[in-house]
Write a protein that holds these residues in place. Structure first.
Motif, short mmCIF file in Angstrom:
data_model
loop_
_atom_site.label_atom_id
_atom_site.label_comp_id
_atom_site.label_asym_id
_atom_site.label_seq_id
_atom_site.Cartn_x
_atom_site.Cartn_y
_atom_site.Cartn_z
N ILE A 38 41.24 28.03 46.35
CA ILE A 38 41.62 29.52 46.51
C ILE A 38 42.24 30.08 45.41
O ILE A 38 43.22 29.67 44.79
CB ILE A 38 42.53 29.55 47.73
CG1 ILE A 38 41.86 28.90 48.99
CG2 ILE A 38 42.99 31.16 48.10
CD1 ILE A 38 42.54 28.71 50.09
N ALA A 39 41.72 31.30 44.89
CA ALA A 39 42.46 31.79 43.66
C ALA A 39 43.84 32.57 44.24
O ALA A 39 43.84 32.60 45.60
CB ALA A 39 41.57 33.36 43.44
N SER A 40 44.86 32.73 43.36
CA SER A 40 46.23 33.08 43.91
C SER A 40 46.74 33.83 42.99
O SER A 40 46.72 33.66 41.79
CB SER A 40 47.06 32.01 44.41
OG SER A 40 47.56 31.18 43.31
N GLN A 41 47.63 34.84 43.27
CA GLN A 41 48.50 35.74 42.31
C GLN A 41 49.91 35.83 42.83
O GLN A 41 50.13 35.98 44.29
CB GLN A 41 47.68 37.08 42.15
CG GLN A 41 47.56 37.95 43.24
CD GLN A 41 46.74 39.15 43.09
OE1 GLN A 41 47.42 39.77 42.15
NE2 GLN A 41 45.54 39.60 43.63
N ARG A 42 50.59 35.84 42.08
CA ARG A 42 52.11 35.68 42.30
C ARG A 42 52.81 37.07 41.78
O ARG A 42 52.78 37.55 40.43
CB ARG A 42 52.50 34.55 41.62
CG ARG A 42 53.85 34.05 41.81
CD ARG A 42 54.02 32.68 41.20
NE ARG A 42 55.24 32.09 41.38
CZ ARG A 42 55.48 30.87 41.04
NH1 ARG A 42 54.61 30.03 40.67
NH2 ARG A 42 56.81 30.34 41.38
N VAL A 43 53.49 37.74 42.58
CA VAL A 43 54.27 38.91 42.39
C VAL A 43 55.55 38.63 42.62
O VAL A 43 56.11 37.98 43.58
CB VAL A 43 53.78 40.18 43.14
CG1 VAL A 43 54.57 41.48 42.82
CG2 VAL A 43 52.36 40.46 43.40
N GLU A 44 56.38 39.02 41.40
CA GLU A 44 57.81 38.59 41.50
C GLU A 44 58.52 39.90 41.18
O GLU A 44 58.07 40.57 40.16
CB GLU A 44 58.16 37.27 40.68
CG GLU A 44 57.70 36.04 41.17
CD GLU A 44 58.03 34.75 40.40
OE1 GLU A 44 58.85 34.98 39.35
OE2 GLU A 44 57.53 33.81 40.70
#
Ligand SMILES: Nc1nc(=O)c2c([nH]1)NC[C@@H]1CN(c3ccc(C(=O)N[C@@H](CCC(=O)O)C(=O)O)cc3)C=[N+]21
Length: 307
Positions: A72-78
């Motif tokens: 699964i592609a994933s993206q992280r917002v911080e």
């Protein structure tokens, strides 16, 4: 009240291996993700994390690690702990519009100055991988299919896998928080499950009196070692969900000595936690499948009603 000394009940509870079941779930999800890829459908998870809490950072890192394993592609917002509500609103809006993100979560707890209810309401209910949007919690109350909160779903999957029968059983839930106790009590009392539930909270006068009556005790309070051996009926199933970070280390809601009384026990680590992460991925994959197949591929939960 009977107190069960260790000597009276020298057996050791069977441990529930959440890591093993999570691995099996992830292997199944990896196959389903590969099938989706063949149809050019790419499930993608997003996470929004506000602040510097080390525990939250480690949980979120685990979620992205799991995504890589499953394809699964994933993206992280911080965002920094100084982020404003407008900053958070903007990031939620961006993920709502981002086609590469098919499901996302806002990691809880948020810093105190931010409005959790607003954040949860702004998430597109069709991308709500946590099942915490008001529409989706409403569906849960109504018994309509929809994404289910990850930790309660993990708990029910673990019990089901262990062959613990829920219908007609007496379940004592300790703690009524948004992510565990409250939705869990709703799921346990749904017609598909039909457990008899006592939901205890801080105002419960003598919680031990209730846990002692229970076939299954699920502790999700964040009160370290709240549940002692004399709280548990010999042979009962006990799940330790809440945890506290103290100077003595990470302590679960359930005292380790409960292992000498319980029949089946999920410990503070290696139990519900890994399955919670697997259920997050399951929600993301199921939402992608739903989008590809129309309305018939509802979440597994609704399938259980027919078993
Ligand atoms: N929007 C939102 N959704 C959540 O699902 C959510 C959240 N906020 N906030 C915090 C809690 C906590 N949570 C855990 C997930 C995995 C482990 C886990 O994998 N634990 C490992 C050990 C990890 C460690 O060493 O800390 C284990 O039990 O073996 C623990 C805790 C998800 N939560």
């Amino acid at each position: 009240m009977t107190t069960i000394a260790e000597a009276d009940y020298p057996q050791q509870a069977t441990r529930i291996d959440g890591r093993a079941l999570a691995a099996a779930v992830k292997a199944d999800l990896a196959e389903r993700v590969a099938l989706l890829h063949l149809q050019d459908i790419r499930p993608g998870l997003g996470t929004i994390l506000v602040g510097e809490d080390p525990a939250s950072h480690s949980y979120v890192a685990g979620k992205h690690r799991d995504c890589r394993k499953v394809g699964i592609a994933s993206q992280r917002v911080e965002l920094p702990s100084t982020a404003t509500q407008a900053d958070l609103d903007r990031e939620i809006d961006l993920l709502n519009r981002d086609d590469a993100c098919t499901g996302f979560i806002v990691q809880l707890p948020l810093p105190r100055h931010l409005d959790m209810h607003r954040a949860l309401s702004l998430v597109d209910p069709g991308k709500d991988a946590d099942g915490l949007h008001p529409n989706n919690l409403g569906k849960l109350v109504l018994g309509m299919p929809g994404p289910l909160p990850c930790t309660p779903r993990a708990i029910l999957e673990l019990l089901r896998h262990q062959g613990v029968s829920l219908q007609g059983s007496r379940v004592c839930v300790l703690g009524c928080g948004l992510t565990v106790g409250r939705p869990l009590a709703l799921m346990l009392t749904s017609p598909a499950v039909n457990a008899t539930v006592i939901a205890c909270n801080e105002a419960t006068a003598d919680a031990a009196a209730w846990t002692r009556e229970a076939d299954i005790v699920i502790a999700a309070t964040g009160v370290a070692h709240l549940v002692r051996p004399d709280w548990i009926r010999p042979g009962a199933t006990v799940l330790s969900v809440g945890l506290s970070r103290t100077i003595e280390g990470v302590l679960g809601d359930v005292h380790p000595d409960v292992a000498s009384v319980a029949g089946l026990l999920s410990e503070t680590t290696g139990g519900v936690g890994p399955m919670t992460r697997a259920m997050l991925l399951a929600n993301v994959v199921e939402m992608a499948e739903l989008n590809s197949q129309g309305d018939e591929a509802l979440c597994r939960w609704s399938d259980n009603a027919d078993e």
